[in-house]
Design an enzyme around this catalytic site. Sequence first.
Site, PDB file in Angstrom:
ATOM      1  N   ASN A   1       6.563  20.988  72.238  1.00 27.51           N
ATOM      2  CA  ASN A   1       5.190  20.535  71.991  1.00 27.51           C
ATOM      3  C   ASN A   1       4.257  21.675  72.400  1.00 27.51           C
ATOM      4  O   ASN A   1       4.082  21.932  73.587  1.00 27.51           O
ATOM      5  CB  ASN A   1       4.935  19.273  72.827  1.00 27.51           C
ATOM      6  CG  ASN A   1       3.494  18.822  72.788  1.00 27.51           C
ATOM      7  OD1 ASN A   1       2.720  19.265  71.943  1.00 27.51           O
ATOM      8  ND2 ASN A   1       3.127  17.930  73.697  1.00 27.51           N
TER       9      ASN A   1
ATOM     10  N   LYS B   1       1.113  21.835  72.086  1.00 20.93           N
ATOM     11  CA  LYS B   1      -0.211  21.332  72.519  1.00 20.93           C
ATOM     12  C   LYS B   1      -1.323  22.184  71.894  1.00 20.93           C
ATOM     13  O   LYS B   1      -1.190  22.631  70.760  1.00 20.93           O
ATOM     14  CB  LYS B   1      -0.298  21.321  74.045  1.00 20.93           C
ATOM     15  CG  LYS B   1       0.879  20.612  74.703  1.00 20.93           C
ATOM     16  CD  LYS B   1       0.678  20.376  76.172  1.00 20.93           C
ATOM     17  CE  LYS B   1       1.952  19.831  76.772  1.00 20.93           C
ATOM     18  NZ  LYS B   1       1.793  19.364  78.136  1.00 20.93           N
TER      19      LYS B   1
ATOM     20  N   HIS C   1       1.475  10.587  73.379  1.00 17.25           N
ATOM     21  CA  HIS C   1       1.658  11.519  74.501  1.00 17.25           C
ATOM     22  C   HIS C   1       0.681  11.152  75.625  1.00 17.25           C
ATOM     23  O   HIS C   1      -0.442  10.736  75.367  1.00 17.25           O
ATOM     24  CB  HIS C   1       1.414  12.954  74.030  1.00 17.25           C
ATOM     25  CG  HIS C   1       1.831  13.981  75.026  1.00 17.25           C
ATOM     26  ND1 HIS C   1       1.059  14.295  76.120  1.00 17.25           N
ATOM     27  CD2 HIS C   1       2.948  14.741  75.120  1.00 17.25           C
ATOM     28  CE1 HIS C   1       1.689  15.220  76.838  1.00 17.25           C
ATOM     29  NE2 HIS C   1       2.836  15.510  76.246  1.00 17.25           N
TER      30      HIS C   1
ATOM     31  N   GLU D   1      -1.144  12.829  77.462  1.00 15.66           N
ATOM     32  CA  GLU D   1      -2.453  13.506  77.420  1.00 15.66           C
ATOM     33  C   GLU D   1      -3.383  12.818  76.427  1.00 15.66           C
ATOM     34  O   GLU D   1      -4.594  12.765  76.631  1.00 15.66           O
ATOM     35  CB  GLU D   1      -2.256  14.995  77.072  1.00 15.66           C
ATOM     36  CG  GLU D   1      -1.661  15.750  78.256  1.00 15.66           C
ATOM     37  CD  GLU D   1      -0.821  16.958  77.884  1.00 15.66           C
ATOM     38  OE1 GLU D   1      -0.868  17.407  76.729  1.00 15.66           O
ATOM     39  OE2 GLU D   1      -0.099  17.444  78.776  1.00 15.66           O
TER      40      GLU D   1
ATOM     41  N   GLU E   1       8.501  10.485  79.615  1.00 18.64           N
ATOM     42  CA  GLU E   1       7.801  11.601  80.232  1.00 18.64           C
ATOM     43  C   GLU E   1       6.991  11.093  81.422  1.00 18.64           C
ATOM     44  O   GLU E   1       5.839  10.655  81.248  1.00 18.64           O
ATOM     45  CB  GLU E   1       6.846  12.243  79.227  1.00 18.64           C
ATOM     46  CG  GLU E   1       7.535  12.783  77.999  1.00 18.64           C
ATOM     47  CD  GLU E   1       6.727  13.920  77.382  1.00 18.64           C
ATOM     48  OE1 GLU E   1       7.233  15.041  77.368  1.00 18.64           O
ATOM     49  OE2 GLU E   1       5.585  13.682  76.975  1.00 18.64           O
TER      50      GLU E   1
ATOM     51  N   GLY F   1       3.751  19.335  83.112  1.00 19.20           N
ATOM     52  CA  GLY F   1       2.969  20.537  83.407  1.00 19.20           C
ATOM     53  C   GLY F   1       2.766  20.792  84.891  1.00 19.20           C
ATOM     54  O   GLY F   1       1.940  21.612  85.281  1.00 19.20           O
TER      55      GLY F   1
ATOM     56  N   SER G   1       8.329  19.212  82.700  1.00 16.07           N
ATOM     57  CA  SER G   1       8.737  20.462  83.338  1.00 16.07           C
ATOM     58  C   SER G   1      10.206  20.822  83.093  1.00 16.07           C
ATOM     59  O   SER G   1      10.895  21.294  83.992  1.00 16.07           O
ATOM     60  CB  SER G   1       8.420  20.427  84.842  1.00 16.07           C
ATOM     61  OG  SER G   1       7.021  20.258  85.033  1.00 16.07           O
TER      62      SER G   1
HETATM   63  C1  PEP Z   1       4.950  17.673  77.375  1.00 20.85           C
HETATM   64  O1  PEP Z   1       3.898  18.136  77.039  1.00 20.85           O
HETATM   65  O2  PEP Z   1       5.419  16.759  76.710  1.00 20.85           O
HETATM   66  C2  PEP Z   1       5.630  18.227  78.542  1.00 20.85           C
HETATM   67  C3  PEP Z   1       6.711  17.641  78.960  1.00 20.85           C
HETATM   68  O3  PEP Z   1       5.074  19.333  79.146  1.00 20.85           O
HETATM   69  P1  PEP Z   1       5.767  20.286  80.233  1.00 20.85           P
HETATM   70  O4  PEP Z   1       7.146  20.613  79.717  1.00 20.85           O
HETATM   71  O5  PEP Z   1       4.893  21.485  80.305  1.00 20.85           O
HETATM   72  O6  PEP Z   1       5.837  19.525  81.513  1.00 20.85           O
END
Ligand code: PEP
Length: 252
Positions: A11, A13, A97, A99, A169, A175, A215
């Site tokens: 992703n 973003k 997601h 976010e 997630e 992040g 992460s």
């Molecule tokens: C994500 O954006 O779905 C995500 C898991 O980000 P990150 O890997 O940076 O934690």
Amino acid sequence: MQNRVPLIAGNWKMHKNCSEAESTAEELVKLVSDVKNVDIMIAPSFVSLALVNKKINGSNISLGAQNIFWEKEGAFTGEISKDMLISAGCTYVIIGHSERRQYFNETDETVNKKIKTTLASGLKPVLCIGETEQERESKKTFSVLDKQIKNGLQSFILEDLDSLSIAYEPVWAIGTGKTATKEQAQEVHNFIRSLISKEFNSKLASAMRIIYGGSVKPDNISQLMNMSDIDGALVGGASLKSETFSKIVKFK
Ligand code: PEP
């Protein structure tokens, strides 16, 4: 893991302009060309979709979108339709997601409409769910996920859901550099699979891909993938560099 083909998804973003997206895709095509039995997806920003599609055309990488709107067309400034995504070459759509839930008022109800539109158009939805740190600490993880799944998938019938994947997630791991331990992730993935089995049936539950996000890095992917209910990863930060992402794709 049973016979589920892993899905490793990147992703991007709101990162990369058009030429950066093109060059990352081009590099990735070369780096993962030898990978078999893993579904690989990248989700660039909307403006780069068609350009990236040209770069990955004929490769083992699929294109995903980071969002979709449920109306067919019309006066919906700033939104994107299923036909637009299909014409840009998308196969997958990331929906709900955290976010988007956090910053753009995405709710289980809008998620539900988006999944409906995605499935009806033949695109494959990746439904994102996850608890916040506070919810985990107050032992609400399972009730939060239960609600997100039941409301997000409300009024679907079994036959609809073949192409759905779920991305677990935990919001506190996105992040932040904090990954859920493999045991924490496995526990939740197992809970999700049991819930799908209860709400729909065991055949769908055992075929459904439940991927982990939060992460994920080259050095933690293998331990996560060794868990029986973890079928892949949704990767944010570590998907931005083709070389790093290719190491995650080649987790074995
Ligand atoms: C994500 O954006 O779905 C995500 C898991 O980000 P990150 O890997 O940076 O934690």
